[in-house]
Structure formats: C-alpha cells, structure tokens
Motif scaffolding. Structure first.
Motif, PDB file in Angstrom:
ATOM      1  N   PHE A 196       0.827  -1.208   0.000  1.00 36.92           N
ATOM      2  CA  PHE A 196       0.000   0.000   0.000  1.00 36.92           C
ATOM      3  C   PHE A 196       0.862   1.259   0.000  1.00 36.92           C
ATOM      4  O   PHE A 196       0.494   2.292  -0.577  1.00 36.92           O
ATOM      5  CB  PHE A 196      -0.933  -0.007   1.219  1.00 36.92           C
ATOM      6  N   LEU A 197       2.034   1.170   0.637  1.00 38.54           N
ATOM      7  CA  LEU A 197       2.920   2.344   0.694  1.00 38.54           C
ATOM      8  C   LEU A 197       3.320   2.822  -0.704  1.00 38.54           C
ATOM      9  O   LEU A 197       3.667   3.983  -0.905  1.00 38.54           O
ATOM     10  CB  LEU A 197       4.196   2.016   1.481  1.00 38.54           C
ATOM     11  N   GLY A 198       3.256   1.914  -1.684  1.00 37.28           N
ATOM     12  CA  GLY A 198       3.606   2.287  -3.048  1.00 37.28           C
ATOM     13  C   GLY A 198       2.428   2.830  -3.831  1.00 37.28           C
ATOM     14  O   GLY A 198       2.569   3.211  -4.989  1.00 37.28           O
ATOM     15  N   LYS A 199       1.247   2.849  -3.193  1.00 38.59           N
ATOM     16  CA  LYS A 199       0.048   3.288  -3.939  1.00 38.59           C
ATOM     17  C   LYS A 199      -0.697   4.402  -3.207  1.00 38.59           C
ATOM     18  O   LYS A 199      -1.909   4.483  -3.284  1.00 38.59           O
ATOM     19  CB  LYS A 199      -0.909   2.104  -4.108  1.00 38.59           C
ATOM     20  N   ILE A 200       0.028   5.192  -2.464  1.00 39.11           N
ATOM     21  CA  ILE A 200      -0.631   6.256  -1.685  1.00 39.11           C
ATOM     22  C   ILE A 200      -1.268   7.250  -2.647  1.00 39.11           C
ATOM     23  O   ILE A 200      -0.653   7.679  -3.625  1.00 39.11           O
ATOM     24  CB  ILE A 200       0.379   6.987  -0.780  1.00 39.11           C
TER      25      ILE A 200
ATOM     26  N   TYR B  18       7.474  10.921  -5.824  1.00 34.17           N
ATOM     27  CA  TYR B  18       6.961   9.680  -5.226  1.00 34.17           C
ATOM     28  C   TYR B  18       6.674   8.646  -6.308  1.00 34.17           C
ATOM     29  O   TYR B  18       6.976   7.460  -6.174  1.00 34.17           O
ATOM     30  CB  TYR B  18       5.692   9.996  -4.423  1.00 34.17           C
TER      31      TYR B  18
ATOM     32  N   ARG C 190      11.523   5.429  -8.670  1.00 30.89           N
ATOM     33  CA  ARG C 190      11.494   4.026  -8.256  1.00 30.89           C
ATOM     34  C   ARG C 190      12.715   3.355  -8.860  1.00 30.89           C
ATOM     35  O   ARG C 190      13.036   3.594 -10.023  1.00 30.89           O
ATOM     36  CB  ARG C 190      10.222   3.324  -8.777  1.00 30.89           C
TER      37      ARG C 190
END
Lengths: 280, 367, 224
Positions: free
Chosen positions: A10-14, C137, C141
């Motif tokens: 989930f941290l990658g889809k905030i 953000y 990556r």
C-alpha cells in the motif's frame, strides 16, 4: 505476515492527495513557527560574496531584475541581502530589468534598503526600468547605455544623475548581478560576458541553478547564488537573516518528507514486484 | 593661455591608434603616466575645424599608470589631431599633440575568424551529407521512441473518443524549439485528421498561433479532410506564464484529452502541466530544449525527446533525404568536436604540449 | 509564389545577418548613430512583436465572445475573462494618467499588482511544491540501474542542500572529509556540470543545423 506485506505494498500506492496534505502541513507549520536557521554557505555563494567584498568603494554594480512575482519567494530575499551588501560597501547600484512585471519588486527592495543605509537617489543608486528587446538591449549597452536608457524610470536624463555620469557601457561597470528566473542569464553570459568581457554573478531559482555550472566552471560567471539556499547563504554572509533563512527550516522539512515518500514508494514497488514474481 | 611643451617622458605619453574591427568611427587613445600620483588632471582634446573639443573626463587613480579612452562618433577617413593636456601637482600644464590620425574601417572582423572557421567546418559536413543524400544514398537514423509513439498516442486518444492536446510551450516564433514543435504539429495534425479526431492547440504567442493554424490546416488538407479542420481549436490563451499554465490545466480537466504533446520551450510551468496531464490518464509525449525542465518531463511523461532529438523530429518523421542528411552531418561534426575535446584534454594535461594548447586556446577565445 | 516569397525572405534575412556578423563596415556594422543591419533587423522584430500583441488580444476576445454568444457552459468564465481584461486596462490607464506611472506606490494599479497579481502568480508557482512531491513519489522508483542512480543522486542533493543534511554524515575516507553537503556539491559541480555542458553543446549544434535548414529552405514545415 500477509498483512504486513499488504501494508508495505500500500505504501507504493498512496493517493497523491495524502501527499499534498502532508506537504501542506510540513510547509505551513515551520513557516508559522518562523525559526531562522544559520547555514554554512556553499562555495559558489562564498566566491560571489568575496568578489563583491573586493570591489572598490564607488564601483558601479548593475543589477538586472529578470524574474516576476512567481519567483519572488526565492529571489527577493537574495536581492535584499545583495543590496545590503552593496550599500554597506558604498558601491553604486544601477537597477534595470528584462521582465517588466518583476521590476516593481526590484524597485520596492531598492528603495527599502537604500533608506536603511541613508542612500540618496541619483547619487548612490538609480532605477533605469525596462526596455523591450532582450538581447538587443544587452548588445546596445555594450557601446552606450544612453542608446537604450536615455533617461531613468522617472524621465530624468542620465547625464544629470551623478551616479551615471561616467557610466557609458560595460567598461564602466565593475559587476553585473543578474537575478534570473528564466533563460535571460544565458543571454547575459553570451552577450555581456562573451562579447564585452563584463564580469557577472548570477542569482537564480533552484531549478535553473544546475544549468549555470558550465558557465561557472568556465569562469564566465564569478559565482552562483542558487535558490532559497543561496539566499539563506548570502543572508548569513551579510549578517542579517531574513526570509531566506526562515525558508531553510521549511525546505529541510519538505525535503525529508519527500525522501520518506520516495522510500515508501520504493518499498511498495519492491514488495509488489516480489509478489508478482512469486505468483508467476 | 600659456602652455609649456616639455620633454614628455618624465610624466606622460600617449598614442592614438585605430580602433580594431569597427566601421571606422572610433579611435583608441592610450595614455601612459609614469608618476600618476604627481598628476592632478588629464584631459584629451580633439581638434575639429580649428576648435578644440574635450573628450570625456578621465578619472586618475594613484596606482594606475595606463588609461584607455575611446573616441567615438568620428568620420571615417578624415584626419584628426589630438591634444593631451596634463596638469601636475606643482601647477604646471603640459601639452602634447599627435597629428593626422585617420580612423579606418575593417572589412573583416578579425576576432571572429574562429567563428567563421567553425561555421565553414560545420557547414562542410552538412553539405557533404546533403550531396550524398542527393545522390540517393540512404542514411541511417536511430530509433527515437518518443517520435515512434506519436501514432500510438493519437490512435489511443481516438479510441477513447477524446481529443488530442498539443502544447507549444512558452517560446516565440523566433525560438528554434518552437519551430521544431510546429514541424511536429504538422505531422500530428495530419495523423489526427486521418483518424478523424480533434486537436486542441492553446498558444502562448499570437504569431505562433497564426503559424499553428496554418500548419494544422495544412495537415488536415494533406490527409484529405479539410472539412474537419476547426480554426477555433487553435487559439491564443495568454502571454502570462502561469496564466497559460492555469488555462491549459483547465482545458485538460474539462476536455480530458487522451494524448498530450508538450513540444516547445518550457519554463517552471512544465511540471504543473505534466502532472495535471498524468492525473487525467493521458498518454504524454514531451520534447524540449530547456535542460532545466527535462527532469520534470522525464519524471512525469511517458516519452521525452531530449534536446536535439526535437530538431531531428521533422527529418525523422518525414524521412526526407535532404533533412536526414543534415542530421547526419550534424552528428558527424559533433563527433569531430568530441575528438577535439579529448585532444584538448590531452594537450592541456601534458606539460610539453602546453605551447600548442595555448595557441589553440588563444585562437578559440571568443570575440 | 505563396511559398517561394517567404523562403526568399528567410534566405536573404538569414544570409545577411550571418554576413553582417563578420563585416564591421557600414551598413553591416553600426557607424556613428546609424545602426548596423543586425541592430536594424532586431528593432524591426521588436516593433512587429508589439503589434502581434494586438492580434493576440483580438483573437482572445473574439474566441471568448463567440463562446458567450453561443451560450456555451463555459460562458461565465469567458465573461469573467473579458471583464478582467478591460478592468485591468482601465485601472492601468487611470493610474498612468493620475499618477504618471502605473507602478507608482499608492496607485490603484499597484494595489492590483500587490494584492491580486503577485498572490496569484506566487500561488501557481507554489503548486510546484505539491506536484514535485507527487511526481518524485511516483517516478523515483529503482526500476533499473539508471533509475537507481537517479534516485540516489536526487536523494543526496535534496538532503545535502538543506541544513538538516549538514550533520547527518561526517566521516573521513582516504584522507577526504565526506559530508552530505560536499557530496551534493560534487554531484552539481562534476557530473551535473558535464552533462549540462554536453546537452548545451548538442542543443547549440542542433540549433545551428536547424537554422541552416530553415535558411536554405530545406525545412519548410513552419510555412503553410
């Protein structure tokens, strides 16, 4: 364990709106507290400061306002710090600009700081204003400033202003300081420095600072004052902290926040990748 | 007036020479003072029809022995006399005269010889490959993913039933990046017309708008669908940077284009535009020569044309042999310059090559 | 003739300016108060630029007036735009007439500038802070080696350029004093500088080639 991986993924889809909210909080809180932070000035700013420090009393310095209100938060603190330095050294200031919407900002700063140091208009500083033409103005100033600016912003002929009496072209100007939010700085280097040998220091927004390093390394500019950090550095060197230094607190908080979000994003990315590999 | 003409070598001397590389309207006056601290004032006069005209005053500094003055606005080919008048601390006035100095015009600016050499050198490669292209030789261009994706982007947008948004940035018609953007617009417009879709082009500059209208119309005509061309879709927005960004963002959120092209010169508004485009799910292809904005486009867009990939766009898309040949010539010239940079690094580092290095450096010094 | 005349004008203007760069003799170079060809062309260009603004304003008003007449759903915004144009013009002219200079302190135009224009522009620029956070953000990556290098360099520069980063790292390695600010400075001074210079040279050479193509009429896409 699955739950932990779910959280990590989930941290990658905030949702970006959470990011906006955190940025808002991390910007507003430090600004509200208004702590001024002392910084260790960077090398480029120190070199720029020392160059001005070594100018002789009475030397003319041309300041070009090449930014508009959008870039004011970064460049206006820089301008205040530079003007304080110039007037403290009893240098003569000539202000002009290529961005007409930014000139009122320059004029306000000039008048405010001149008052602090009891400087007199016409004798210690002059405000020339704006002329259209960009690089054409820069080239024309190389032969005779009066070809472009016959009078100052208020219509007073330059010859009747003591500060401009012996100033005809770049040969009579010890230093040009360009405060840049766009590509005007490149033109100053290409025309004023390359063609006429004018010494230049450029203050700029943080986003264009990396662009100026080739000129700095080649000696075409004498220093770079980049972004809010540059403004804070200069304030520290001049000894009067202002909005640049307040901004350092905010900038520290925001940069750390962005790094944290980047870490979250990468954690989420790697967990998702691992899960996808496992399911394949 | 009582002037004493004495042996000058003790206090001052001067010489008047032609100003180099000008149109013959200037002369250089060099003044030498052996003891500047014994001098109160120095004046230079030009004799004009038996009248003396004083040139701009010279400020004397105690440590400075040499002064340079330029007399401007004089007539080419006319003979002038110059008088130097020096007042010393003991109250004496010393005079020297130089007669019959004639300013000359130069036919060629010698300090710009290095630029001419470079231009000839560079043009040689361009014309060499132009000649090859004319003979029918096929020249290779590597793949540029951003340009290959144009068809995919327009096709996807048409499938979604959405228009294409084309943004030419904040440049004027004189900017090379804007011209490159306009040439890509022609290709995109033709593709849009073939797919019977819409293209929206909000412009920052009225002249760019006029050019964009003509190019888009031409694109539709080439596709055989002039009836689908809508002039109202190519319009002037504003010449304010963030007003333009706000306007374009509004268009993105209302019209929800399926494909967005950022092709031109951008400033700080680039990320605002690219992020908004990302938020509506459009496929984004960017191209700019603004190195400060490239990182933002690379982070936010699907494809980015970096720097001169934009300039290669019209050649790449049309595959016109003449245009491709200029890209080839440019690349070869670039490789030769890279060779010079390497050689320069070697010569600059080797102690025994320093004379050669300095010779080349002096030649390359700009004007 | 529709294409040939502009091409001839482009060719002649381009060649004359190139030649004028190398020849100081008048009329190519300036002589006394008479500007040289390059200066003259620049002056003409500036005059043309001024007139195009009128063209732009005319097009803008016509576009939005059409929207109002058609009663489209965005008509209220078009009304707001046209009204704003005329109010700004009126305030500017009034300030100019009454105060001699629209930017004079205390004039209505300065009030408009200080309390409407400056906050609006600053707000739009401030949006970048939010967007850079969300873009960073999303984009930073470690997908591959290049993306990882980008990520690491960005992290070093971001932390090294703020006071928070001054004391995080403070070590001695092979006789060198390593701190985050020094790493950030090295990244800007060395690899960044080299890359910027490379792109600058590439863009400049590409620009010359493109200009030559336009002057010689090989590149015609900007014409209809």
């Amino acid at each position: 364990m699955k739950k932990i991986y779910d959280i990590l993924e989930f941290l990658g889809k905030i949702d970006r709106r959470w990011i906006f909210l955190f940025v808002f909080v991390f910007t507003t809180l430090p600004l509200a507290l208004k702590f001024k932070v002392r910084v260790t000035p960077t090398e480029e700013v120190k070199i720029a400061f020392n160059y001005i420090e070594n100018l002789k009393e009475g030397d003319r310095v041309l300041i070009s306002i090449d930014y508009d209100p959008a870039s004011m938060p970064e460049l206006q603190p820089m301008l205040y710090a530079i003007l304080r330095h110039l007037f403290r050294k009893n240098l003569k200031v000539i202000m002009m600009g290529h961005w007409p919407l930014g000139l009122p900002l320059g004029k306000t700063a000039l008048e405010e700081v001149a008052k602090e140091y009891n400087k007199k208009y016409g004798e210690d500083y002059v405000f020339l204003g704006f002329r259209p033409g960009g690089s054409a103005v820069m080239v024309a100033m190389g032969s005779e400033i009066r070809n472009v600016f016959a009078a100052d912003q208020y219509g007073t002929p330059l010859d009747s202003l003591p500060v401009m009496r012996d100033v005809h072209n770049y040969d009579d100007i010890a230093l040009l300081i360009g405060l840049e939010a766009g590509s005007t700085g490149d033109f100053w280097v290409q025309f004023a420095n390359a063609r006429f040998g004018q010494e230049i220091i450029l203050g700029c927004t943080a986003v264009i600072a990396p662009n100026l390093y080739p000129y700095y390394q080649a000696g075409q500019i004498r220093g770079i004052i980049g972004g809010l950090r540059g403004a804070a550095d200069y304030e520290n060197l001049v000894g009067k902290l202002g909005t640049g230094s307040i901004g350092m607190w905010v900038q520290s908080a925001i940069h750390i926040l962005i790094i944290i979000f980047i870490i979250f994003g990468n954690v989420g990315y790697f967990v998702l990748r691992r899960r996808r590999k496992r399911s394949v | 007036m009582n002037f004493i003409l004495i042996l000058f070598a003790l206090t001052a001397n001067f010489e008047v020479t032609d100003y180099p590389n000008d149109s013959g309207d200037k002369l250089n006056i060099k003044i030498f003072l052996s003891h500047p601290d014994s001098v109160i004032s120095v004046k230079v006069f030009r004799e004009e029809e038996k009248e003396l005209r004083e040139l701009e005053p010279i400020k004397i500094f105690p440590e400075q022995k040499e002064y340079l003055l330029t007399d401007k606005g004089i007539d080419r080919g006319r003979s002038y006399n110059y008088i130097l008048e020096v007042e010393t601390v003991d109250g004496k006035k010393i005079r020297k005269i130089i007669s019959d100095v004639v300013p000359k015009a130069e036919l060629f600016h010698k300090k710009r010889l290095n630029v001419l050499v470079f231009l000839i050198f560079y043009s040689f490669f361009l014309f060499f490959y132009l000649g090859k292209a004319r003979k029918g030789e096929e020249l290779f261009l590597r793949k540029i993913p951003g340009l290959d994706a144009i068809d995919e982007a327009v096709g996807r947008s048409t499938e979604m039933g959405r228009p294409v948004l084309y943004i030419l940035g904040l440049g004027y018609i004189s900017d090379i990046a804007t011209l490159a953007g306009l040439s890509i617009l022609g290709r995109v417009a033709k593709k849009v017309a073939q797919y019977e879709s819409d293209i929206i082009v909000p412009c920052f500059d009225p002249i760019v708008m006029a050019a964009a209208q003509e190019i888009t119309k031409q694109g539709y005509m080439e596709a055989g669908r002039p009836d689908l061309y809508k002039e109202k879709n190519i319009f002037f927005l504003t010449q304010d940077q963030f007003g333009y960004a706000a306007g374009v963002d509004g268009i993105m959120l209302r019209e929800k284009p399926g494909a967005i092209f950022f092709q031109g010169y951008f400033y700080a508004e680039s990320l605002i535009l690219a992020e908004t485009g990302y938020s509506i799910g459009a496929i984004q292809i960017a191209g700019t020569t603004a190195t400060t904005q490239l990182p933002f486009f690379i982070a936010a867009c699907d494809y980015t044309l970096i720097g001169e990939e934009m300039f290669a766009a019209s050649a790449y898309l049309t595959r016109d042999p003449l245009m491709v040949s200029t890209i080839k010539g440019e690349d070869i010239a670039k490789m030769v310059f890279m060779g010079f940079i390497v050689l320069g690094t070697i010569f600059g580092s080797l102690p025994f090559a320093s004379n050669l290095y300095n010779l080349i450096m002096n030649f390359l010094q700009t004007f | 003739m529709k294409r040939e005349v502009p091409l001839i004008i482009t060719f002649l203007s381009g060649i004359i300016i190139i030649i004028a760069f190398f020849i100081p003799l008048y009329p190519f170079g300036s002589y006394k108060n008479f500007p040289g060809l390059q200066d003259r062309f620049l002056q003409w260009y500036n005059i043309l630029l001024g007139f195009t603004l009128i063209l732009g304003i005319d097009t803008l008003i016509a576009y939005h007036w059409k929207k109002i007449k058609e009663g489209s759903k965005d008509a209220p915004y078009s009304i707001a735009l046209i009204v704003s144009i005329f109010i700004t013009l009126a305030v500017g002219i009034f300030s100019w007439v009454k105060y001699g200079d629209p930017f004079k302190a205390g004039s209505p135009f300065m009030f408009y500038y200080d309390y409407i224009f400056v906050p609006l522009q600053s707000t739009m620029f401030a949006l970048l802070a939010f967007f850079i956070a969300s873009a960073a953000y999303r984009a930073f990556r470690a997908r591959n080696l290049e993306a990882t290098l980008l990520l690491i360099a960005a992290a070093f520069v971001m932390i090294g350029r703020v006071p928070a980063g001054d004391n995080i790292l403070n070590i001695y390695l092979f006789g060198y004093h390593i701190t985050l600010p020094k790493i950030a400075a090295w990244i800007l001074d060395t690899p960044n500088m080299a890359v910027q210079r490379g792109i600058l040279i590439g863009v400049a050479l590409g620009g010359i080639a493109m200009s030559l193509r336009i002057i010689l009429g090989i590149e015609k896409t900007y014409l209809s």
